[in-house]
Design an enzyme around this catalytic site. Sequence first.
Site: not given
Length: 576
Positions: A109, A386, A404, A406, A428, A457, A478
Site C-alpha cells: 500500500r 482499482t 490501484t 485510487n 483514502d 483500504s 470498486g
Amino acid sequence: MSTLLHRFLFLLILLPISLSAYSQAPAIIDYGSRFHPVVSNKGMVVSQSILASQIGADMLAQGGNAIDAAVATGFALAVTLPQAGNIGGGGFMLVYLAEQKRTIAIDYREVAPRSAGKDLFLDELGEVDVAKARFSHAAAGVPGSVAGLVHALESYGNLPLATVLKPAITLAERGITVTQPLAYSLAHAEQRLRKWPVSQAYFFHKDGSLLRPGDHWQQKDLAATLDKIARQGKDGFYKGEVADKIVAEMGRHGGLISLADLANYKVIEREAVTGTYRGYTIAAMPPPSSGGVHLVQMLNVLEGWELDKLGHNSADYLHRLIETMRRAYADRSEYLGDPDFHPVPVKALTDKAYAKTLRAGIDLNKASASSDIAPGLKQPYESPQTTHFSVWDDAGNVVSNTYTLNFSYGSGIAVEGAGFLLNNEMDDFSAKPGEPNAYGLIGGTANAIEPNKRPLSSMTPTLVFKQGKPVFTTGSPGGSTIINTVLQTVLNVVDFDMNIAEAAAAPRIHHQWQPDKVFVEPGLNIDTRRLLEAKGHKLVPSSRVMGRTQTISSDGEYTYGANDTRWPGGGAVAQP
Ligand code: GLY
C-alpha cells in the site's frame, strides 16, 4: 462447490469433446461466458485486460510459477489498463505456496509522505479541500506497486525480473492497439487528464485529439521507466533518475514526496486475516485493508441463517445481507486504520461471539436506521477504480492481487519524463473525522493522516480453502463496494451453489452504513425491491455496475477462470 464439477461435466457433454480426450486436448477448452468459466487442465490467469492475462499465461508456459505470472500481469496492466494498472499506486497481494501450504499477505500500500500531517487537506476554515485531497500532487502517497511486485518475484518467483518485465516493456515501447474499452475510459477521464500538459501528452494524440479504437498508442517514457526497473530492480524506481523525476514533479507543483520517502518505502508481509464459513476457510487481506476483517465478520453473522433456504436475492436474504453490511461498515468507520499506528481489534471484530450479538440485534422484518447503529464493539481491546487479477498455476500455487491508483487514472497527474500516473490515495485517509471521502466512507482518528502511515483500504484479495486446499480465489475493484462484492461472490458459490461465472454475473447490492441507502444493480426484480422497501430499506439504483470480480477455482484437476463481464476487455486465459 460440491456440484461445481458436476455442472462442468454437464457442460462438457454439450461440447464435442469427451472427458477422456482431456489429456490430449489443448489446454484452452472453451472461452467462457457469463454462465460458465474458461476451463483448463493447466494454469489460469484472469485480469481486466485479456492482453495482460495472455502475458501471464505465457509466463506459466515458460516455466514460471503463479507469482512470476502475476508479476508479469501486474506490470503489463500498467501498460494496457492505465486507468488502474499501475506503477504509481499500490496494493495488496495474497500468495499461496502449495508445497509449503502457506499463505502470505504482501502489503504494498502507498504511505503518506513524511511531511504529511493530519490537517493536510483542511483549508483555513477547517473544511476539507476536496480538490487538494483528490486532484493535486499532494494527493499522492508514496507508490508501493514496484516494490511490491519486485518483492513478490524475488521472494517467491522463479524467473528473472527482466524476463517478467519484458512483455510490458515491449508493449509500451512498440505500442498497443487502442481497444474500445480503453478509448471509452480515456474519453471518460478526458477532463482530468487534459488539465495537466504532461498527461495530455501521454494520453492523447500529438494534435490533442482523443485516442480512438484501433489507434496505435506508444508509451515510450513508461517503457524507459520499466526498463530501468528491469535492469536495476526496485532501485530503478525508488532511487536515481526515476526518483529524481518524481521529486522534481512534486517540487514544481507543491507535492510532498521526497527522495527519502522513496528510498525508505518498505513492503510489509503480514498474517492474512482468516475465518471459517460453513466448512470453508477464508484467508483475506488484513489491515491496512479493511477488506479481510469485514469479509470474515459479515460471513460470521450470515452463517447463523440458512441462506440457501431463503433463495438467492430474495427479499428475506437481502434484508439479512443489508443489515449485516450496515453493521460491518459502521465498525469500519471507527476501528480500522493502519495497524502500525493504531491498534485494530481484528480478533474482536472477527470473533464468532461478536457476530452472534450483531445477528441478535437484527430485526428480521424491519430495516434499522443507520443513525441508530453505532460501531458495535463494547471493548475495542485491542476507487472507482482499482483492478484485481488472479493466477493459479498447475502446481497449485495461487496469487490474488488487487492494486490501484485510487480513482480511475488516479489524480490524472503523470510524472514528467517517467510516463506513469500518480495515485490519489491520500483521499483514502480520513481528512477530517466524520467527513466522507470520495466513496462516502467515514473515518475517525484510526485513519487520520500521519507521516509514513498507510491509508485504510477496502481491497479484498481473497482465498477460500476446503479441507486445507485452496478451492477458489477472487477479488474486485470498486472502492467501498469491494468488500460487499467479494462477500456476495463467496455467498453465491458457497450458499447458492453457483459456478464462478454465474457468481460473478448475478446482480449485487451494496450498503455501507452511511449513506443509509441500498445501492442496487440492474437485474434485481421489482417484487423483491418492493418487499425490501416495505421493510423500510431505501433502495437506489447504483450509478454504475458494482465491482468486477476476477475469479479462479480449482477442483485439483482442472482450473476454471471467470472474468466478470461487467466491463469489456478482460479475460481468463489458460496456460497454452
Ligand atoms: N482506493 C480504494 C481502496 O483502497 O479501497
